[in-house]
Design an enzyme around this catalytic site. Structure first.
Site, PDB file in Angstrom:
ATOM      1  N   HIS A   1      -2.843   7.621   6.750  1.00 57.52           N
ATOM      2  CA  HIS A   1      -1.808   8.415   6.086  1.00 57.52           C
ATOM      3  C   HIS A   1      -2.397   9.712   5.531  1.00 57.52           C
ATOM      4  O   HIS A   1      -1.812  10.789   5.673  1.00 57.52           O
ATOM      5  CB  HIS A   1      -1.210   7.637   4.902  1.00 57.52           C
ATOM      6  CG  HIS A   1       0.005   6.838   5.245  1.00 57.52           C
ATOM      7  ND1 HIS A   1       1.121   7.371   5.852  1.00 57.52           N
ATOM      8  CD2 HIS A   1       0.298   5.532   5.037  1.00 57.52           C
ATOM      9  CE1 HIS A   1       2.043   6.431   6.004  1.00 57.52           C
ATOM     10  NE2 HIS A   1       1.565   5.292   5.526  1.00 57.52           N
TER      11      HIS A   1
ATOM     12  N   GLN B   1       3.143  10.055   0.874  1.00 59.74           N
ATOM     13  CA  GLN B   1       4.418   9.344   1.068  1.00 59.74           C
ATOM     14  C   GLN B   1       5.401   9.608  -0.066  1.00 59.74           C
ATOM     15  O   GLN B   1       6.591   9.330   0.082  1.00 59.74           O
ATOM     16  CB  GLN B   1       4.189   7.840   1.193  1.00 59.74           C
ATOM     17  CG  GLN B   1       3.514   7.435   2.509  1.00 59.74           C
ATOM     18  CD  GLN B   1       3.368   5.930   2.589  1.00 59.74           C
ATOM     19  OE1 GLN B   1       2.424   5.372   2.042  1.00 59.74           O
ATOM     20  NE2 GLN B   1       4.294   5.263   3.259  1.00 59.74           N
TER      21      GLN B   1
ATOM     22  N   GLY C   1       0.840  -1.196   0.000  1.00 57.38           N
ATOM     23  CA  GLY C   1       0.000   0.000   0.000  1.00 57.38           C
ATOM     24  C   GLY C   1       0.870   1.240   0.000  1.00 57.38           C
ATOM     25  O   GLY C   1       2.015   1.201   0.466  1.00 57.38           O
TER      26      GLY C   1
ATOM     27  N   CYS D   1       5.402   0.014   7.746  1.00 57.87           N
ATOM     28  CA  CYS D   1       5.083   1.162   6.879  1.00 57.87           C
ATOM     29  C   CYS D   1       6.314   1.494   6.050  1.00 57.87           C
ATOM     30  O   CYS D   1       7.420   1.514   6.580  1.00 57.87           O
ATOM     31  CB  CYS D   1       4.688   2.363   7.735  1.00 57.87           C
ATOM     32  SG  CYS D   1       4.347   3.856   6.777  1.00 57.87           S
ATOM     33  N   LEU D   2       6.118   1.766   4.773  1.00 65.58           N
ATOM     34  CA  LEU D   2       7.247   2.097   3.894  1.00 65.58           C
ATOM     35  C   LEU D   2       7.957   3.381   4.348  1.00 65.58           C
ATOM     36  O   LEU D   2       9.114   3.586   4.004  1.00 65.58           O
ATOM     37  CB  LEU D   2       6.773   2.239   2.447  1.00 65.58           C
ATOM     38  CG  LEU D   2       6.275   0.945   1.793  1.00 65.58           C
ATOM     39  CD1 LEU D   2       5.687   1.236   0.423  1.00 65.58           C
ATOM     40  CD2 LEU D   2       7.398  -0.080   1.684  1.00 65.58           C
TER      41      LEU D   2
ATOM     42  N   HIS E   1      -4.806   1.815   7.308  1.00 64.78           N
ATOM     43  CA  HIS E   1      -3.458   2.392   7.326  1.00 64.78           C
ATOM     44  C   HIS E   1      -3.351   3.532   6.299  1.00 64.78           C
ATOM     45  O   HIS E   1      -2.805   4.594   6.602  1.00 64.78           O
ATOM     46  CB  HIS E   1      -2.442   1.268   7.030  1.00 64.78           C
ATOM     47  CG  HIS E   1      -1.012   1.671   7.091  1.00 64.78           C
ATOM     48  ND1 HIS E   1      -0.143   1.209   8.056  1.00 64.78           N
ATOM     49  CD2 HIS E   1      -0.276   2.479   6.289  1.00 64.78           C
ATOM     50  CE1 HIS E   1       1.063   1.725   7.836  1.00 64.78           C
ATOM     51  NE2 HIS E   1       1.003   2.495   6.763  1.00 64.78           N
ATOM     52  N   GLU E   2      -3.897   3.303   5.097  1.00 64.91           N
ATOM     53  CA  GLU E   2      -3.799   4.340   4.047  1.00 64.91           C
ATOM     54  C   GLU E   2      -4.672   5.554   4.366  1.00 64.91           C
ATOM     55  O   GLU E   2      -4.260   6.695   4.149  1.00 64.91           O
ATOM     56  CB  GLU E   2      -4.187   3.778   2.676  1.00 64.91           C
ATOM     57  CG  GLU E   2      -3.298   2.660   2.152  1.00 64.91           C
ATOM     58  CD  GLU E   2      -1.823   2.904   2.340  1.00 64.91           C
ATOM     59  OE1 GLU E   2      -1.367   4.063   2.347  1.00 64.91           O
ATOM     60  OE2 GLU E   2      -1.101   1.917   2.505  1.00 64.91           O
TER      61      GLU E   2
HETATM   62 NI    NI Z   1       2.462   3.419   5.615  1.00 63.09          NI
END
Ligand code: NI
Length: 168
Positions: A134, A51, A46, A88-89, A130-131
């Site tokens: 963000h 991000q 995701g 998380c990235l 999660h998205e």
């Molecule tokens: Ni994330």
């Protein structure tokens, strides 16, 4: 398609609420295409637009070969609770156990501006929450009582090496 740089947690844009999309044009389509490419390259399951430094309410999720593109997503229904590992990235190298709703329904628009609803459970429900977090400037670490709950991926129990820990 272009692979964009993924920002890490200290970047202010990750703490800002993203703006709603009003133009469903070629530049939105390019953004979505770049996000999918960037997420796959990471690799992750995701990615939210902020991000990669774009403050718009846009996110992509890919699970089990199914790509979900979300524009202006909103949580409209949620039930149950489940605690599971999450990464998380934008917080590379770490995971933690995070409590999330077990099942969610999300309302969003597609890349052409058409409204749709999507239901999720398990990892897909987790990724949706999660998205959306963000896009509201929230990171999963905000759900922890203490940053000491963060575990280095290399030191996490082996069963933790799931898709979720690859990064959402
Ligand atoms: Ni994330």
């Amino acid at each position: 398609m272009v692979i964009r740089r993924i920002l890490t947690a200290e970047e202010p844009i990750l703490r800002e609420r993203a703006k709603r999309v009003t133009q469903f044009d070629a530049s939105l389509h390019r953004l979505l295409d770049d996000m999918l490419e960037t997420m796959r390259d990471a690799p992750g399951i995701g990615l939210a637009a902020n991000q990669i430094g774009v403050g718009l309410q846009v996110a992509v999720i890919e699970l089990e070969d199914r790509v979900t593109e979300l524009v202006n997503p909103q949580l409209v229904r949620q039930s149950g609770e489940v605690i599971d590992w999450e990464g998380c990235l934008s917080i590379p190298g770490f995971v933690a156990e995070v409590k999330r709703h077990a099942r969610v329904t999300v309302k969003a628009k597609d890349r052409y501006g058409k409204e749709f609803r999507v239901k999720g459970e398990e990892l897909f429900a987790r990724a949706l929450q999660h998205e959306i977090d963000h896009l509201n400037g929230i990171l999963y670490i905000d759900h922890l009582e203490s940053l000491e709950e963060l575990v280095r991926v290399t030191e996490a129990p082996s069963e933790v090496e799931t898709e979720a820990t690859a990064g959402i």
